[in-house]
Design a protein around this motif. Structure first.
Motif, PDB file in Angstrom:
ATOM      1  N   UNK A 171      31.214  23.621 -16.413  1.00  0.00           N
ATOM      2  CA  UNK A 171      30.883  23.990 -18.190  1.00  0.00           C
ATOM      3  C   UNK A 171      29.954  23.601 -17.948  1.00  0.00           C
ATOM      4  N   UNK A 172      29.378  24.558 -17.760  1.00  0.00           N
ATOM      5  CA  UNK A 172      27.512  24.387 -17.537  1.00  0.00           C
ATOM      6  C   UNK A 172      26.805  24.049 -18.983  1.00  0.00           C
ATOM      7  N   UNK A 173      25.943  22.586 -19.170  1.00  0.00           N
ATOM      8  CA  UNK A 173      25.795  22.172 -20.379  1.00  0.00           C
ATOM      9  C   UNK A 173      24.152  22.309 -20.002  1.00  0.00           C
ATOM     10  N   UNK A 174      22.892  22.253 -20.419  1.00  0.00           N
ATOM     11  CA  UNK A 174      22.039  21.783 -21.080  1.00  0.00           C
ATOM     12  C   UNK A 174      21.814  20.718 -20.864  1.00  0.00           C
ATOM     13  N   UNK A 175      21.297  19.721 -20.243  1.00  0.00           N
ATOM     14  CA  UNK A 175      20.863  18.210 -21.447  1.00  0.00           C
ATOM     15  C   UNK A 175      19.842  18.067 -21.282  1.00  0.00           C
ATOM     16  N   UNK A 176      19.516  18.175 -23.000  1.00  0.00           N
ATOM     17  CA  UNK A 176      17.883  18.007 -23.450  1.00  0.00           C
ATOM     18  C   UNK A 176      16.948  17.360 -23.136  1.00  0.00           C
ATOM     19  N   UNK A 177      17.181  16.017 -23.185  1.00  0.00           N
ATOM     20  CA  UNK A 177      16.194  15.128 -22.367  1.00  0.00           C
ATOM     21  C   UNK A 177      16.069  14.598 -20.725  1.00  0.00           C
TER      22      UNK A 177
END
Length: 340
Positions: free
Chosen positions: A143-149
């Protein structure tokens, strides 16, 4: 003369047909290939990839993939696909989400155009997703998740429990601008998996897949020039959340436009390994918007997507869809749940 969108003997299609013929499973593999399935989402537009997955299951390809790579609503679609019976959760889009309870632009100033809490009530209770069975599936879900920091995309997998998988699905669907701020995944700020990696086929290639069936929810069409007003607003919004995030998003949008032109060409001219077959609605088909609320248009998008997948997998000319000689017809049945 009708345009040729793909070659019938594309290496990805041929590899999948051989696996179906030989009854491929993870326990009894038919070959030493690594075939990935990449599933795009896009809010309500995810009905397109959901219908394609439904067609794959109906045509006997459910067990033909070594791993599934997904993002946004495409990740939820993929989780259902791993369990089978994909036709039922497909109805979520036109039965449950085509309502202002889920999408309401009057909530824009509150930063809550979408109500994900409502959407996951549907996933948890109305058309329940068996999270534990997804985790136990022999086909691994990424599952693609954008890690913000960290300013990067994580292809989350190896989920420890129901909560971990649900968090990943929620984070991957956390659409900026339509939802306030960020959510949390494994203790880190996170949001929509498509922000920095617009299509998960890239994740499949990074993971060493030799063949990738890529499901795109936006129609095959020439890319637009420049950035739209909404994309420009998105860049400013994301940069306020994390300096550099919006800038990276803008670059990813431009980069993906170039990549998609290459993908469309490689459907006709496959080139060398790794092979990618990027299937999408055809130019004349109804386009489903990210925040579509018209159930008829949503269902029409699903029908077109099912027809396209059928033609690709069964060596049929997609021109037959345009002439009406091939049609996906909704089939009525009864679901009688006993909740006692």
């Amino acid at each position: 003369m009708d345009e040729v969108f793909w070659v019938a003997d594309h290496p990805v299609l041929e590899a999948l047909r051989r696996r179906r013929e030989k009854g491929h499973t993870r326990e009894n593999p038919a070959d030493d290939l690594k075939i990935g399935l990449a599933v795009e989402g896009g809010g309500i537009r995810g009905v397109v990839s959901a219908a394609m997955l439904c067609a794959l299951e109906d045509l006997g390809f459910k067990d033909a993939f070594d791993a599934v790579y997904s993002a946004s609503s495409g990740a939820i679609n993929s989780a259902y696909f791993l369990l089978g019976g994909t036709w039922y959760p497909l109805s979520i889009y036109y039965d449950d989400l085509a309502t202002r309870r889920f999408v309401d632009f009057r909530r824009f100033l509150r930063g809550e155009i979408l109500d994900l809490t409502y959407a996951f009530q549907v996933v948890d209770q109305v058309k329940p997703l068996d999270y534990e069975a997804v985790i136990a599936s022999p086909t691994e879900l990424h599952v693609a998740v954008t890690l913000v920091d960290e300013l990067r995309t994580e292809a989350a997998n190896g989920f420890s429990d129901r909560k971990d998988l649900r968090e990943a699905l929620m984070a991957s669907a956390w659409l900026p601008v339509a939802l306030r701020g960020t959510t949390e995944f494994r203790g880190r700020r996170a949001m929509d998996g498509g922000v920095l990696t617009p299509h998960p086929y890239v994740l499949a290639l990074r993971d060493g897949c030799t063949h990738v069936l890529s499901l795109s929810t936006r129609p095959i069409q020439p890319p637009r020039e420049g950035l739209s007003l909404s994309q420009q607003y998105g860049i400013r919004h994301l940069n306020r959340i994390k300096d550099g995030l919006g800038t990276a998003y803008g670059k990813a949008v431009i980069r993906y436009r170039e990549q998609r032109l290459t993908l469309q060409r490689r459907m006709r001219e496959p080139g060398g390994s790794p092979y990618v077959f990027d299937l999408a609605p055809l130019p004349w088909m109804p386009q489903v918007k990210r925040h579509e609320l018209d159930p008829g248009r949503i269902l029409a998008g699903a029908r077109g997507a099912y027809e396209v997948m059928y033609c690709a997998m069964e060596r049929r000319d997609p021109a037959l869809i345009r002439t009406g000689r091939i049609r996906a017809v909704p089939h009525l049945t009864i679901v009688d749940r006993n909740d006692d």
